[in-house]
Design an enzyme around this catalytic site. Structure first.
Site, PDB file in Angstrom:
ATOM      1  N   LYS A   1       0.810  -1.229   0.000  1.00  0.00           N
ATOM      2  CA  LYS A   1       0.000   0.000   0.000  1.00  0.00           C
ATOM      3  C   LYS A   1       0.841   1.276   0.000  1.00  0.00           C
ATOM      4  CE  LYS A   1      -3.944  -2.042   2.359  1.00  0.00           C
ATOM      5  NZ  LYS A   1      -5.000  -1.854   3.345  1.00  0.00           N
TER       6      LYS A   1
ATOM      7  N   ASP B   1     -10.064   2.199   2.251  1.00  0.00           N
ATOM      8  CA  ASP B   1     -10.124   1.467   3.534  1.00  0.00           C
ATOM      9  C   ASP B   1     -10.975   2.218   4.559  1.00  0.00           C
ATOM     10  OD1 ASP B   1      -8.625  -0.724   2.799  1.00  0.00           O
ATOM     11  OD2 ASP B   1      -6.719   0.219   3.317  1.00  0.00           O
TER      12      ASP B   1
END
Ligand code: NAP
Length: 290
Positions: free
Chosen positions: A74, A110
């Site tokens: 990420k 997220d």
């Protein structure tokens, strides 16, 4: 609806990270493509930080429509993007990339996943005071999204350890870029935690305390919780953590992290296709929050 046949027109999407074989994302997205009759397929690729750049160059050259990133890719995806959305910039992490004609835009869904799951449980963060326990990967992405989505105030509690200065700088940055009142507090300050909880509408645990491997609860007693407080945990294994059990026994509304996973996928799906994922059908087939 039957799966569309794979042809020369089929669009490619996928998940990059390691490990990825256990991920529910391929089933979730391929089922959504099937239900909406979209000519796309989503595959999982085992990619490490070392192989990420080669994988991204390859996907760009092949005209892949987009992809998700999971651990450990990420943060490594950030410098490989041509542009970032504000939430990805603030988080310093990208979990979703869209490829428009070779230009890569990175975002993170997220935090949005948790915000949307809270909404589905009947709790809008806009205008709310929140107490958030922990500010690791999951916590920081939720914090950013809640601040961008109009939370009035967020009191973050974390341990005063080696990551304190980094988290303090992160919280300062989010405070400057949003309208949200943000405070970083020492988790050892029990009186302050208790006082902050008394003012809060939502309590969220983003630490790993409460997982099957690390059981426990950072709130010592249900007398710390008050009527009307909604209590959430990003953990979904077990489905009901000690915190959620204590809150349920106190008569409070609770929800776990199960649908955070679903809604982060739904938000990525919208980013790529402009279409709404049929979340109820996907929820019924692949997710059980109970
Ligand atoms: P992470 O980046 O490693 O962060 C871990 C967090 O837990 C940090 O805030 C850390 O605090 C805190 N912590 C660990 N031990 C603690 C203790 N003894 N006392 C107080 N705080 C403690 O991990 P992550 O990726 O954010 O994951 C955190 C949790 O979220 C995990 O349970 C994970 O399964 C869950 N999660 C759920 C989803 C979902 O879709 N529902 C997605 C991602 C993660 P310090 O900073 O003080 O060390």
């Amino acid at each position: 609806m039957e799966n569309k046949e794979i042809t020369g027109h089929t669009g490619l999407l996928g998940l990059l990270g390691s490990p990825v074989a256990h991920s529910v994302s391929p089933q979730m997205h391929n089922e959504a493509f099937r239900l909406l009759g979209l000519d796309c397929r989503y595959l999982a690729f085992d990619v490490t930080q070392e192989t990420l750049k080669a994988a991204v160059d390859g996907l760009r050259a092949l005209g892949a429509l987009g992809w998700n990133l999971t651990m450990p890719c990420k943060t490594a995806m950030v410098p490989l993007c041509d542009e970032l959305t504000l939430n990805a910039e603030l988080c310093g992490a990208v979990n979703t990339v869209v490829n428009r004609g070779g230009k890569l835009t990175g975002t993170t869904t997220d935090g949005l996943g948790w915000v949307l799951s809270a909404k589905a449980a009947g709790h809008d963060v806009a205008g709310k005071r929140m107490v958030v326990l922990g500010a690791g990967g999951a916590g920081s992405s939720i914090l950013v999204q809640c601040a961008l989505d109009g939370a009035k105030r967020i009191d973050v509690f974390k341990r005063k350890n080696a990551t304190w200065d980094k988290v303090e700088a992160f919280v300062d940055k989010v405070r400057q870029k949003t309208q949200c009142e943000l405070a970083l507090n020492d988790m050892a300050d029990a009186e302050l935690l208790k006082a902050s909880l008394a003012e809060a509408g939502i309590l969220l645990n983003t630490t790993s305390i409460g997982m099957s491997e690390t059981p426990g609860c950072l709130i010592p007693d249900k007398s710390w919780l008050h009527p009307g407080l909604a209590v959430s945990d990003v953990i979904y294994e077990p489905r009901e953590t000690e915190l959620l059990r204590m809150a349920r026994e106190a008569g409070l509304d609770t929800f776990n992290g199960m649908y955070m996973l679903l809604y982060q996928g739904a938000a990525a799906f919208r980013f790529w296709t402009g279409r709404e994922m049929p979340v109820d059908a996907i929820k019924a087939k692949y997710f059980s929050a109970d």
